[in-house]
Design a protein around this motif. Structure first.
Motif, PDB file in Angstrom:
ATOM      1  N   SER A  85       0.915  -1.242   0.033  1.00  0.00           N
ATOM      2  CA  SER A  85       0.002  -0.082  -0.073  1.00  0.00           C
ATOM      3  C   SER A  85       0.833   1.300   0.097  1.00  0.00           C
ATOM      4  CB  SER A  85      -0.935   0.120   1.262  1.00  0.00           C
ATOM      5  OG  SER A  85      -0.135  -0.007   2.466  1.00  0.00           O
ATOM      6  N   PRO A 133      -1.545   5.132   0.806  1.00  0.00           N
ATOM      7  CA  PRO A 133      -2.662   4.246   0.404  1.00  0.00           C
ATOM      8  C   PRO A 133      -3.743   4.843  -0.204  1.00  0.00           C
ATOM      9  CG  PRO A 133      -1.680   3.819   2.622  1.00  0.00           C
ATOM     10  CD  PRO A 133      -1.563   5.132   2.357  1.00  0.00           C
ATOM     11  N   TYR A 134      -4.485   3.955  -0.908  1.00  0.00           N
ATOM     12  CA  TYR A 134      -5.705   3.981  -1.452  1.00  0.00           C
ATOM     13  C   TYR A 134      -5.765   5.163  -2.162  1.00  0.00           C
ATOM     14  CZ  TYR A 134     -10.755   2.626  -1.277  1.00  0.00           C
ATOM     15  OH  TYR A 134     -11.855   2.252  -1.737  1.00  0.00           O
ATOM     16  N   THR A 139      -2.368   2.775  -5.496  1.00  0.00           N
ATOM     17  CA  THR A 139      -2.079   1.995  -4.232  1.00  0.00           C
ATOM     18  C   THR A 139      -3.232   1.412  -3.580  1.00  0.00           C
ATOM     19  OG1 THR A 139      -2.193   4.142  -2.941  1.00  0.00           O
ATOM     20  CG2 THR A 139      -0.007   3.511  -3.856  1.00  0.00           C
ATOM     21  N   GLY A 175      -4.516   0.619   2.900  1.00  0.00           N
ATOM     22  CA  GLY A 175      -3.941   0.287   4.061  1.00  0.00           C
ATOM     23  C   GLY A 175      -4.485   0.589   5.244  1.00  0.00           C
TER      24      GLY A 175
END
Length: 1386
Positions: free
Chosen positions: A957, A1018-1019, A1045, A1048
């Motif tokens: 992530s 992340p994300y 990504t 997380g």
């Protein structure tokens, strides 16, 4: 295998000279062999060529010796293996790699045959050893060693000397030719030949005319092995003819006009030197207006009245006779409009107009016209000349078409009227032009320069010494313009008329010899010539048959220490090249391998000597003519070791100290034990006693303190041991009330005196000052020089406190002045008064500047810098630096310039290419040593290419892996520093989450194809670009790549607050994490009660993602609680935050200011993009502080704060970001507040719950839908009710009987009728307001009034003005407001 070589001296790896045409340069990797001679292989192993020719091409002798070669093949294989390890390729050596590869790879049988034939078919030439016994014994054809120049001009007053000397064995005899005919010396009593020389002496003491002996002479040196020739020497007698008598009339010229006074000197040999003077022998002053041309004429660009104040005489100086002849003088008569010669106008800026001379444009006096041509020979000086007339006097400038003048070779002469280019080469050809200009205009003359060349050597033939049956060749290569022709001769006769030789083959510029025999000895001449000159070279071919001989003394004794490395030498000579082998104690096999290593020059190396290596070693050199041997006796000795070393000691003053030093050594060697003090030889005085195993010091004093080194040495080795002696002062007890005298720094030394003045040294003597009850431990001598850094003192040397006179080593050409500083344990004295000055004599520098570098500051230059030398290394006046540079790979000639500073910029360089750089120091006494070569690089340019095929692989992530194709080296245009990835967070996968799109970068140093980018959010959606970076900067960017990504774990919840409103409950509140890093699925709360060290049971609570509050019911009012809170995503729980419940009121203690200096009560009042900071402290007034804060991206910043400057505002903060902050003292960073955490307020909505499930959102949507429905209903009702309106009462134009709407008194509005009037808008009360128009509604009707009907609609009659009736007709308009529509619902 048959070879001929001279082995090297002791300790050197032997090298053998290969034939000039057949050698292969190992360092450069270039072979000069003709391809047609080598069919398979051509390997130089030293002195041997191995051409893999066919069996048919082998000579008879080579065939006869094939069996011998096969017999020696096993020995050769062992020797080849030794070559691989013994002798690496280095400049001047020969490449051996192919031979070794053949030995290892086991080639097929036909290759063995070819290689054996290579060994026999073509061998290399050698150089005869310098041993006089060998030199005197070997037969050699003659070689010319000295001769007169080709154009030999002699003084007629002296005897004529034509030199010719040669060497050979037997000594050669000489004879001469004159004008290609035999010159019989015996018939001319004036001509004689020096003894043991061919030098001719023509004596004119008894009369005779030297001119009778002019002609072309050539010397022949002959012995039984051949004949060598000198150059063709053209003898000419110097001539200095008289000037013809002539009467010169006065030269009449108008002022301002040009004038040329011709010299026309008589032709002399050599040409005389011309100069102009007056008849009274006063030199003529020359400047840019009046100057002498290269042809000797005197040119006036414009004549002035003052020019007739003297006369002008041309003078010719002849070199050999040292006479000057003077031509009759010219007198000038200048016609002028202003007869007054005012000398004050000579330097007037407008001198010509002041004298009434008309100004005119320049014109050329020499050369004539606009273009000319000139031919020059390569290596000579090119002299171009332009002399122009004009008023004012023109200035001359020089240019070269299509390029720049060669700055290192070009110089301007004769007031810029002449351009001289020294040492002309082919690239100097082209078109040059001179530009003559004044304020009236300019003209130019073009000179086309053609560079021709007399012959010059590319490969000059060298002497060739072979063994019988060996092959070789002579190469004679020359170049010139036009291309020279090559003619071969043998013993002075053309090769075509020489007796045929089946072993000799002529191929243009090469003569190839095969299967040479003793009868092949001769001297060959190569004559290469063109219309501009010739070159003549002699090279003999000598065939030697010499049995092996040893060149070193016999039965040498070598002694060596046990376990050391040693080398036994055995230099030898023979023809063919002997094979060398080593034996020990007269038995055993050949020594090689393991602990033994045999070098090419015959030396045997023993890598680590052992006791069993002692003995007699025999080297045996063998060839087909015999063998020779020599013996070396090796003795192994035990090493010298100190087995009981002196130890560090501490002694009181006045006591006795003994330093032990016991040594073990070989009894056959003489042992010497000596002592050093502070790394200097120790003087053994009366207080010291030196024994074999110790050193005793009686009555130790402070000056005895220091390091003592015991040195045990023999003639072969030595050993050292060191100890330090510390001397303590005695602690005497005072016998009276007087305390110990106070100690102080010593007084300054005085009365400095310089004696024993030498070129590089001087003795300095001084009188010590009072030590002030603390003994002087050291003296520091300092010096000052007045050239480079006047007034700055430098340390020269340091001496013990017991010394007051010392020899100082000095550098050349420094004006020294000395002073002395005394030092004791308290400190240093003031410096003494300076001594008198002493200047040393100068010398050339002994070193060169250090830290030489070459780096580009721009893409087309290279800046060469170095550390300048100081006064003590200059060694002489006018220190300067000779800077040389050249391209590394081209091996071109060196460019050089003299620089007085410490930098030089080379311009117009290619982009990032290596240069060889040398910087040599030079002063007026000479140059420094040859400098080392440093590699520098020209400037870099931006890279031209970007990494391609960038591939991204998501690792987790927060990290990705990158892979790309590296760029080609030629596109980097500099030193590749790194590959760099630029990436930025484009957006978060969470809606309505603001993200910073600031670009970040990751660097991957070196030329690598992959890397990892970490610390990502992340994300999130990211974009990425790759570039290559050199010293200049970034190259073009690659194609933009996108990646996402994964989810997380979240960061810690923010603002976790624990409040205790009463003793029964505890309220918890928190905010969502700053970085959710995914979709929150809830929170986890863990808490436990504790009372001192007792802990209760841990309780775990899980909450929904929308819950940010919780209340805990206390089980008892005494215990406290510890809460741990973390947020969760699908990946797992994130970072936790821990808080404790407040202490009960009876446990709380009031906060008070601490006793020591500290900082407390830091308060933060944040906003979205700024925060105000205050704190308390107990520092004194004027104390400065530093506010240090770090964001969640770990970016640290600090703000200095002046005293009493609270509150402090932090700006440029990011909304919704968490910061940690502390305040510390600027003077003492260790005094700091506690670290606190705060968060700026958000400038956006950050709710992670589903908005569609929120009640307020549903209510808002319902209200909007209801409002839209009401508006639709209103519009429908208005549309249905507003179709007909009674307007007939106000209408001017009656309706026709055919109008169907007349009956009901109504009027139908169309869609067009419903449009509002242009330039008007509808008000809330239904009236029409004027907008940006001067027209009123009154203008469009009979009245200015309007009315509402009872249904709320606006009714009005509009009548167009009379000037509009024709165009607008009977149209009517109405503007309807939505408010009116609403009113109509009433």
């Amino acid at each position: 295998m048959r070879r001929l070589a001279a082995r090297g001296a002791a300790g050197d790896v032997g090298e053998v000279a290969a034939p000039a045409a057949d050698s292969t340069d190992c360092a450069q990797g270039r072979s000069r062999r003709p391809p047609r001679l080598i069919d398979l292989c051509a390997i130089w192993d030293p002195g041997v060529f191995l051409p893999a020719a066919g069996w048919k091409r082998a000579s008879g002798t080579a065939r006869r010796r094939l069996n011998e070669a096969e017999t020696l093949s096993s020995v050769r294989e062992a020797q080849v293996e030794r070559l691989e390890a013994a002798r690496p390729c280095r400049p001047g050596s020969r490449e051996r790699g192919p031979v070794l590869r053949m030995a290892r790879q086991q080639p097929p049988p036909w290759v063995h045959t070819a290689v054996l034939l290579c060994l026999l078919s073509l061998t290399g030439a050698i150089e005869i050893p310098m041993d006089p016994s060998i030199q005197n014994e070997l037969s050699q054809p003659p070689t010319i060693t000295k001769q007169s120049v080709k154009d030999h001009i002699v003084d007629p007053r002296d005897n004529i000397l034509i030199e010719c000397e040669a060497k050979g064995n037997p000594a050669p005899s000489f004879h001469w030719t004159r004008n290609s005919r035999f010159f019989n010396i015996a018939k001319d009593p004036r001509v004689s030949m020096r003894r043991r020389s061919g030098t001719l002496v023509i004596d004119f003491r008894s009369g005779g005319r030297p001119e009778e002996y002019e002609g072309e002479y050539q010397c022949f040196a002959r012995n039984k092995f051949g004949t060598a020739l000198s150059n063709r020497i053209r003898l000419q007698v110097s001539k200095s003819p008289l000037w013809p008598k002539e009467n010169l009339d006065p030269v009449v010229v108008q002022e301002g006009a040009p004038l040329t006074l011709q010299c026309n000197p008589p032709p002399g040999l050599p040409s005389p030197v011309i100069f102009w003077m007056s008849s009274s022998m006063e030199p003529i002053t020359q400047d840019k207006r009046v100057s002498q041309g290269h042809n000797g004429d005197l040119y006036f660009s414009n004549v002035m009245l003052q020019d007739m104040q003297t006369d002008y005489s041309c003078n010719a100086r002849f070199h050999f006779t040292h006479t000057i002849q003077q031509k009759n003088a010219f007198t000038l008569k200048v016609l002028t409009n202003n007869p007054y010669n005012d000398s004050s106008l000579r330097n007037h800026p407008d001198m010509y107009s002041a004298r009434g001379v008309a100004e005119r444009t320049p014109s050329f006096m020499y050369p004539q016209g606009t273009a000319s041509s000139q031919m020059v020979l390569r290596g000579m000086d090119l002299l171009l000349e332009c002399i122009a007339s004009g008023v004012p006097t023109p200035d001359i400038a020089w240019y070269k078409k299509g390029g720049d003048l060669p700055s290192d070779k070009a110089k301007f002469e004769n007031f810029n009227k002449a351009l001289r280019i020294t040492n002309v080469s082919e690239e100097d050809s082209g078109e040059y032009f001179c530009l003559a200009s004044n304020k009236m205009g300019s003209i130019r003359h073009t000179i086309s320069v053609r560079v021709k060349a007399a012959p010059y050597w590319l490969d000059e033939p060298k002497n060739l010494i072979l063994a019988p049956g060996e092959d070789g060749r002579l190469v004679c290569r020359a170049n010139g313009n036009p291309k020279p022709t090559v003619q071969w001769m043998v013993n002075g006769e053309p090769l075509q008329s020489a007796p045929p030789n089946p072993n000799r083959e002529v191929a243009g510029d090469t003569i190839i010899f095969r299967d040479t025999q003793i009868s092949s000895r001769a001297v060959y001449q190569c004559n290469t010539s063109n219309e501009h000159g010739y070159l003549l070279a002699n090279a003999f071919v000598s065939v030697l048959d010499v049995p092996p001989r040893m060149l070193s003394p016999r039965n040498q004794l070598i002694r060596v220490i046990l376990y050391n490395r040693t080398r036994l030498d055995c230099p030898f000579f023979g023809s063919p090249i002997p094979t060398l082998r080593w034996f020990k104690n007269g038995q055993g096999s050949n020594l090689d391998g393991g602990n033994y290593h045999v070098y090419e020059n015959g030396s045997l190396e023993i890598k680590m000597i052992r006791k069993e290596d002692q003995g007699i070693y025999t080297c045996v050199a063998t060839n087909i003519l015999g063998k020779a041997e020599n013996q070396v006796r090796l003795e192994v000795k035990d090493p010298t070791r100190i087995y009981r070393m002196p130890e560090d000691q501490v002694a009181k003053r006045g006591t006795t100290v003994q330093l032990e030093c016991r040594v073990k050594h070989d009894p056959s060697l003489k042992l010497t034990v000596s002592w050093l003090k502070d790394d200097e030889p120790l003087y053994i005085g009366n207080r010291m006693k030196k024994e074999d195993d110790s050193l005793t010091i009686f009555g130790v004093a402070e000056r005895d303190q220091g390091s003592y080194t015991c040195v045990a040495s023999t003639e072969l080795d030595q050993d050292l041991a060191k100890a330090y002696l510390t001397v303590l002062a005695d602690q005497a007890t005072p016998t009276n009330r007087l305390a110990a005298l106070p100690k102080g720094r010593p007084d300054r030394p005085r009365d400095l005196e310089l004696t024993d003045l030498a070129e590089r040294s001087v003795r300095l003597t001084w009188i010590p000052g009072d030590d002030n009850n603390s003994p002087i431990t050291d003296y520091v001598v300092q010096f000052e020089e007045d050239q480079f850094q006047p007034g700055v003192w430098h340390d020269h040397s340091k001496f013990p406190g017991s010394v007051n006179s010392a020899i100082l080593q000095l550098s050349p050409y420094v004006n020294y002045q000395f002073r002395v500083i005394a030092i004791n344990e308290v400190g240093s004295s003031h410096p003494s008064l300076p001594s008198e000055r002493y200047r040393t004599s100068g010398a050339p520098p002994e070193s060169n500047p250090a830290d030489v570098r070459g780096e580009g500051t721009r893409k087309n230059n290279m800046e060469i810098t170095w550390t300048p030398m100081n006064a003590t290394s200059a060694f002489g006046p006018n220190l300067r630096y000779i800077v040389k540079w050249r391209r590394r790979e081209t091996r071109e000639t060196w460019n050089n310039v003299t620089v007085w500073g410490s930098r030089y910029v080379v311009g117009q360089t290619p982009v990032y290419v290596p240069y060889e750089i040398r910087v040599q120091a030079e002063n007026d006494f000479g140059k420094g040593p040859e400098p080392d070569t440093v590699i520098g690089y020209s400037g870099e340019d931006y890279p031209r290419a970007a990494p391609t095929d960038v591939k991204i692989r998501v690792l987790n992530s927060t990290a990705i892996s990158l892979q790309w194709n590296r760029v080609y080296p030629d596109t980097v245009q500099g030193q590749l520093r790194e590959y760099r990835a630029y990436y930025w967070r484009e957006s978060s996968l969470l809606k309505n989450l603001w993200v910073s799109q600031k670009r970040q970068q990751a660097s991957f140093p070196g030329d690598r194809p992959r890397g990892v980018v970490s610390r990502l959010f992340p994300y999130s959606n990211y974009k990425l670009e790759m570039v290559v970076v050199n010293g200049r900067g970034d190259g073009p960017r690659s194609e933009t790549k996108e990646f996402t990504t994964p989810e997380g774990v979240p960061s810690a919840p923010r603002r976790f607050r624990v409040r205790q409103p009463n003793l029964e409950t505890i309220n918890l509140e928190w905010d969502h994490p700053e970085h959710p890093n995914g979709i929150l699925i809830g929170y986890t709360l863990k808490y436990v009660a504790f009372n001192g060290t007792k802990l209760g049971k841990q309780i775990v609570e899980n909450f929904s993602p929308n819950q940010t509050k919780f209340t805990v019911q206390r089980a008892d009012p005494v215990s406290r609680y510890r809460f741990t809170l973390s947020a969760r995503t699908q990946v797992g729980s994130g970072e936790a935050v821990t808080e404790e419940s407040p202490a009960p009121p009876n446990e709380a203690t009031p906060t008070a200011a601490p006793d020591r200096q500290s900082i407390w009560n830091v308060t933060v009042l944040p906003n979205s993009k700024w925060a105000n900071i205050t704190w308390k402290h107990n520092f004194g007034p004027g104390t400065d502080f530093v506010v240090e804060y770090t964001d969640s991206n770990h970016t640290k910043k600090s703000v200095p704060v002046k005293a009493q400057a609270q509150p402090v505002q932090l700006t440029d903060l990011y909304p919704g970001m968490t910061y940690t902050l502390r305040v510390y003292s600027r003077d003492n960073e260790g005094i700091s507040s506690t670290v606190i955490t705060f968060m700026t307020s958000t400038a956006y909505t950050n709710n992670q719950a589903d908005i569609a499930t929120q009640g307020w959102f549903i209510g808002l949507m319902c209200a909007i839908a209801l409002l839209v429905l009401i508006l639709l209903i209103v519009c429908f009702i208005k549309r249905s009710r507003g179709g007909k309106y009674p307007v007939r009462e106000k209408k001017d134009v009656p309706l026709g009987p055919e109008d169907p709407k007349e009956e009901d008194g109504s009027f139908d509005y169309s869609d067009e009728d419903n449009k509002p009037l242009q330039g008007s808008q509808t008000s809330l009360d239904g009236t029409i307001k004027q907008q940006e128009s001067d027209d009123s509604l009154v203008d469009y009707g009979e009245g200015g009034e309007g009315q509402f009907n009872e249904d709320g609609s606006f009714i009005g009659q509009y009548t167009v003005k009379k000037d509009k009736e024709e165009t607008e007709g009977n149209e009517s308009s109405e503007a309807t407001s939505p408010v009116n529509a609403i009113y109509s619902l009433a």
